[in-house]
Design an enzyme around this catalytic site. Structure first.
Site, mmCIF file in Angstrom:
data_model
loop_
_atom_site.group_PDB
_atom_site.id
_atom_site.type_symbol
_atom_site.label_atom_id
_atom_site.label_comp_id
_atom_site.label_asym_id
_atom_site.label_seq_id
_atom_site.Cartn_x
_atom_site.Cartn_y
_atom_site.Cartn_z
ATOM 1 N N GLU A 197 0.854 -1.204 0.000
ATOM 2 C CA GLU A 197 0.000 0.000 0.000
ATOM 3 C C GLU A 197 0.885 1.247 0.000
ATOM 4 O OE1 GLU A 197 -3.535 -1.810 2.869
ATOM 5 O OE2 GLU A 197 -1.909 -0.662 3.752
ATOM 6 N N GLY A 239 1.721 5.218 -0.689
ATOM 7 C CA GLY A 239 1.159 6.559 -0.863
ATOM 8 C C GLY A 239 2.256 7.512 -1.293
ATOM 9 N N ARG A 240 3.088 7.881 -0.317
ATOM 10 C CA ARG A 240 4.143 8.864 -0.550
ATOM 11 C C ARG A 240 5.067 8.458 -1.714
ATOM 12 N NH1 ARG A 240 6.127 11.812 3.927
ATOM 13 N NH2 ARG A 240 5.296 10.094 5.163
ATOM 14 N N ARG A 276 3.803 20.120 7.170
ATOM 15 C CA ARG A 276 4.778 19.075 7.518
ATOM 16 C C ARG A 276 6.040 19.609 8.207
ATOM 17 N NH1 ARG A 276 6.946 15.843 4.700
ATOM 18 N NH2 ARG A 276 6.628 14.013 6.008
ATOM 19 N N TYR A 289 6.246 17.754 11.631
ATOM 20 C CA TYR A 289 7.229 16.659 11.696
ATOM 21 C C TYR A 289 8.666 17.141 11.532
ATOM 22 C CZ TYR A 289 2.937 14.382 9.928
ATOM 23 O OH TYR A 289 1.650 13.962 9.708
ATOM 24 N N CYS A 325 -0.396 33.332 10.720
ATOM 25 C CA CYS A 325 -0.136 33.915 12.033
ATOM 26 C C CYS A 325 0.304 32.877 13.047
ATOM 27 C CB CYS A 325 -1.391 34.620 12.523
ATOM 28 S SG CYS A 325 -1.400 36.300 11.970
ATOM 29 N N GLU A 326 1.495 32.370 12.886
ATOM 30 C CA GLU A 326 2.112 31.409 13.807
ATOM 31 C C GLU A 326 3.611 31.578 13.654
ATOM 32 O OE1 GLU A 326 0.976 28.631 15.665
ATOM 33 O OE2 GLU A 326 -1.144 28.817 15.158
ATOM 34 N N TYR A 328 0.750 14.210 1.368
ATOM 35 C CA TYR A 328 0.456 14.699 2.720
ATOM 36 C C TYR A 328 0.612 16.206 2.881
ATOM 37 C CZ TYR A 328 0.769 9.690 3.589
ATOM 38 O OH TYR A 328 0.583 8.335 3.536
HETATM 39 N N1 LLP Z 1 -1.044 1.807 4.723
HETATM 40 C C1 LLP Z 1 -1.475 2.254 5.917
HETATM 41 C C2 LLP Z 1 -2.262 1.361 6.765
HETATM 42 C C3 LLP Z 1 -1.171 3.559 6.337
HETATM 43 O O1 LLP Z 1 -1.600 3.978 7.523
HETATM 44 C C4 LLP Z 1 -0.396 4.400 5.502
HETATM 45 C C5 LLP Z 1 -0.076 5.768 5.914
HETATM 46 C C6 LLP Z 1 0.017 3.902 4.255
HETATM 47 C C7 LLP Z 1 -0.317 2.588 3.905
HETATM 48 C C8 LLP Z 1 0.797 4.718 3.270
HETATM 49 O O2 LLP Z 1 2.031 5.117 3.762
HETATM 50 P P1 LLP Z 1 3.071 5.838 2.773
HETATM 51 O O3 LLP Z 1 3.442 4.834 1.702
HETATM 52 O O4 LLP Z 1 2.407 7.005 2.207
HETATM 53 O O5 LLP Z 1 4.210 6.201 3.668
HETATM 54 N N2 LLP Z 1 0.982 12.597 7.431
HETATM 55 C C9 LLP Z 1 2.219 11.871 7.528
HETATM 56 C C10 LLP Z 1 2.122 10.468 7.000
HETATM 57 C C11 LLP Z 1 1.015 9.652 7.642
HETATM 58 C C12 LLP Z 1 0.945 8.268 7.080
HETATM 59 C C13 LLP Z 1 -0.317 7.591 7.509
HETATM 60 N N3 LLP Z 1 -0.436 6.257 7.029
HETATM 61 C C14 LLP Z 1 3.313 12.659 6.807
HETATM 62 O O6 LLP Z 1 3.037 13.734 6.293
HETATM 63 O O7 LLP Z 1 4.457 12.227 6.764
#
Ligand code: LLP
Length: 416
Positions: free
Chosen positions: A273, A275-276, A312, A316, A342-343, A371
């Site tokens: 899975e 995303g990033r 971010r 983070y 304003c921060e 993200y």
């Molecule tokens: N699968 C599950 C169950 C997840 O919770 C996540 C991300 C992914 C896959 C995808 O992860 P990726 O491949 O995108 O790393 N807002 C944070 C990241 C939160 C990720 C939440 N879960 C940031 O900006 O770094």
């Protein structure tokens, strides 16, 4: 511009053109880069001898155009809310290809998932109990396991430490109770075991250990199941960082081959899975430089966005690569890039940029595809940016910029 980044989104001249055409702040997505990332992930995962599937993790960035990329590239989808399920439905994603995550899904969300035939990835025992009560149709479930693999990443995006809110602890009574419930249910069928250890992880070892633990669990359950290894593969945010996406995933694929060699057929499918690693480095945010200010220790340049479009750095301590696209001067100076919100924490980062950086210059912040837009806000009633796709030949609007009228769209007074 930096060599690694200079070809993205058609390069400098094209980005300046897009900034003027659509105004700033603007998120530009390089569609070809996203597809290149998808291909890298598919190629690496297909080194696995078992049938394998790439799912896109919607939370990284979601809109109709992104779902088109998902469909065109035959990806499955990881969704985590009723809202994401709704959008997926609106844009014609096959529910059979959706995996529904979340640690506190509502009755409505679970009912919708059950009704549509979406696979539910149960995060805890009580979720299975609720599902048992409300399901009207047969329900495919996977169990999200907390494997206890603590990867090296920011603590807010680590998910497999013992006290994490996510997942069912590996080797726990809770896990046994979940299995009992499913095995005694005439509605729920276990189709897989899943785990996501965190995000922006750049070493292979924690992913390998996680996959091995999951495979052992599947072997112990003595039935063919899917092995969902989650996402979390890190990307290169800065020019000096070194991340090898293909290398990371291919090592995990090799480890799964090795681990299943004595039990062929126990894992029926491997699911990843991402995303990033699909959309992160495909996005560039363009800003326009505003005022400058010099303090005893810093030279600020302010931009026309900030933590409202990219929280971010504040959340983070994330670091980004910036370029002043409007100037080539080799004489550079360290600038602190301040947002307009304003921060005091609304600082996007630091970068060496041409010393003569001026009001009106276009400043690019790289690797903002993941993200940033999903975590964006209307703080100070800042308007959300537009999102534009660059497909290698032409640009088109994926999401329009918010307007002042959008800001009053939720007001209940009719005369506004
Ligand atoms: N699968 C599950 C169950 C997840 O919770 C996540 C991300 C992914 C896959 C995808 O992860 P990726 O491949 O995108 O790393 N807002 C944070 C990241 C939160 C990720 C939440 N879960 C940031 O900006 O770094």
């Amino acid at each position: 511009m930096n060599k690694d980044f200079d070809a993205l989104c058609g390069g400098r001249e094209n980005l300046i053109r897009l900034a003027h055409k659509y105004q700033t702040p603007l998120l530009v997505i390089d569609k070809q880069k996203a597809i290149e990332n998808i291909d890298t992930i598919k190629n690496a995962l297909s080194l696995c001898k078992i049938s394998n599937t790439v799912a896109y993790a919607s939370k990284a960035f979601l809109c109709g155009e992104m779902l088109n990329i998902v469909k065109e590239n035959n990806l499955s989808l990881d969704a985590v809310s009723g809202g994401e399920l709704f959008l997926a439905d609106r844009f014609g994603i096959d529910p059979q290809k959706i995996y529904f995550h979340g640690n506190n899904k509502s009755v409505q969300e679970l009912t919708e998932a059950n009704d549509k035939g979406v696979t539910v990835i149960a995060d805890n025992y009580e979720e299975l109990e609720l599902l048992e009560k409300i399901a009207k149709k047969p329900q495919k479930v996977m169990l999200r396991i907390n494997t206890g693999i603590e990867a090296n990443t920011h603590k807010y995006i680590a998910t497999a430490f013992t006290d994490s809110k996510f997942g069912i602890l590996h080797n726990s009574d809770d896990f046994k109770a979940c299995m009992d419930l499913i095995d005694n249910s005439d509605k729920q069928t276990l189709t897989g075991i899943s785990s996501h250890i965190g995000s922006q992880i750049v070493e292979a070892e924690p992913f390998i250990q996680n996959a091995e633990i999951l495979t052992d669990i599947i072997k112990s359950l003595k039935r063919p199941l899917c092995l969902n290894i989650g996402g979390g593969y890190g990307i290169k945010y800065l020019k000096e960082s070194d991340v090898d996406l293909f290398g990371l995933i291919s090592k995990v694929a090799a480890a799964i081959n090795e681990k299943t060699s004595d039990a062929v057929g126990c894992v029926k499918e491997v699911i990843i899975e991402c995303g990033r690693s699909i959309i992160g480095d495909a996005g560039i945010t363009l800003y326009t430089a505003g005022f400058k200010k010099t303090t005893p220790h810093r030279r600020y340049v302010f931009v026309d966005g900030g933590m409202s479009d990219n929280i971010r750095p504040a959340l983070y301590n994330a670091k980004y690569h910036f370029e002043n696209l409007s100037r080539n001067d080799t004489k550079t100076e360290l600038f602190t890039i301040g947002g307009k919100l304003c921060e005091s924490g609304d600082v996007l980062g630091e970068a060496f940029m041409p010393h003569n950086t001026e009001y009106g210059d276009i400043i690019a912040c790289f690797c903002t595809g993941a993200y940033c837009y999903p975590l964006s806000s209307n703080y100070n009633l800042a308007l959300k940016s537009a999102v534009v796709i660059w497909d290698g030949k032409k640009d088109y609007l994926a999401l329009r910029r918010q307007t002042y009228n959008d800001l009053i769209s939720l007001e209940t007074r009719g005369d506004l």
